[in-house]
Design an enzyme around this catalytic site. Structure first.
Site, short mmCIF file in Angstrom:
data_model
loop_
_atom_site.label_atom_id
_atom_site.label_comp_id
_atom_site.label_asym_id
_atom_site.label_seq_id
_atom_site.Cartn_x
_atom_site.Cartn_y
_atom_site.Cartn_z
CE LYS A 57 -90.57 134.37 15.37
NZ LYS A 57 -91.59 135.31 15.55
CE LYS B 162 -86.78 140.84 12.96
NZ LYS B 162 -87.68 139.55 13.09
NE ARG C 249 -93.74 107.67 17.43
CZ ARG C 249 -94.90 107.45 17.22
NH1 ARG C 249 -95.62 106.40 17.91
NH2 ARG C 249 -95.68 108.31 16.48
CD GLU D 154 -88.06 144.68 13.21
OE1 GLU D 154 -88.28 143.53 13.20
OE2 GLU D 154 -87.93 145.29 14.25
CG ASP E 17 -91.96 143.76 13.58
OD1 ASP E 17 -92.11 142.87 13.30
OD2 ASP E 17 -91.32 144.13 14.56
#
Length: 281
Positions: free
Chosen positions: A130, A162, A95, A192, A213
């Site tokens: 992410k 950012k 698995r 950004e 962005d």
């Protein structure tokens, strides 16, 4: 992949899955020698061939042979790996091995499709941070296997300023000045921008990379003309496999696509020991 990190991660996942032992196998002839095959059930790109040998080395008493290399395009029904060993090892490791290989192959396949849809060799397709916690090592390797490029692995991989950092510093210009005053010459700085004025400020102070962005392709192309070629441009925000084709020819140096790793459809792979029958209906 870093072999030390890889071994630690696979060991962690095996411990989680095995718990106090495999209750399903313990009452069966687990010392019996078996041969099993990993078989893909849909077309795609194989990734994760480093996983089975590490898992079987940790469990003991099994030998794995990869029948195709990572990055190989395969068709449904194709055997991609063979393992021989005790029933206990093969069944207990099944698995965890499948989970990782299916996910990695799914990411590699999606990355390759995304690059194909972009159809622009001048723009590199990159991943982001992410990723599912604990799986970044595997996810980013899979992106590279599919032909993509890795963005930062972690927060030490470079400075990326950012919206929240910019707000904290009081603006794009202020954020860049503060950071560049402290950094050594080998650490790149990306920032950004969301408006034309922010872009001009970033160019004036001297960012190494500027992220456009959530801008449409036309805006990216227009703003690119305001940036010296010495500064790299990243297009980011809402770009996916379905929309990336619109960015062809936009002038960006690379585009980051978060859903390469945060919206994964695993490639269907099964494991069958010789003699087992799998119903197709």
């Amino acid at each position: 992949m870093n072999p030390l990190l890889l071994k630690d991660k696979v060991a962690e996942f095996l411990k989680e899955d095995i718990g106090f032992g495999d209750f399903s196998a313990r009452y069966l002839p687990i010392d019996k020698q078996l041969t099993g095959y990993f078989i893909v059930k849909q077309a795609g790109i194989v990734c994760g061939q480093q996983i089975p040998p590490v898992a079987y080395d940790l469990l003991g008493e099994a030998d794995y042979t990869a029948l195709v290399a990572d990055g190989t395009t395969v068709s449904a029904g194709q055997k991609i790996g063979k393992v021989t060993g005790t029933a206990a090892t093969l069944l207990t490791g099944e698995r965890v091995t499948l989970n990782l290989m299916q996910r990695m192959s799914g990411i590699a396949t999606k990355t390759a499709r995304t690059i194909h849809n972009l159809d622009d060799a001048t723009i590199k397709v990159t991943d982001t941070r992410k990723t599912t916690p604990g799986l970044r090592l595997f996810d980013k390797y899979a992106v590279k296997t599919g032909g993509g490029f890795n963005h930062r692995f972690d927060l030490t991989g470079g400075v990326m300023l950012k919206d929240n950092h910019i707000a904290l510093a009081g603006g794009v210009k202020e954020a860049l000045i503060r950071v560049k005053r402290q950094l050594g010459p080998l650490t790149p700085v990306e920032i950004e921008v969301e408006t034309k004025q922010e872009l001009l400020d970033a160019v004036a102070v001297g960012a190494d990379v500027i992220m456009f962005d959530n801008q449409n392709p036309a805006t990216v192309k227009q703003w690119r003309q305001l940036v010296p070629k010495t500064i790299k441009i990243e297009a980011s925000g809402g770009i996916s496999e379905a929309t990336i084709s619109h960015f062809k020819g936009c002038g960006a140096d690379f585009t980051s696509v978060g859903n390469l790793t945060n919206d994964v459809s695993p490639l269907d792979i099964s494991f069958l020991v010789a003699g087992a029958v799998k119903k197709t209906s």
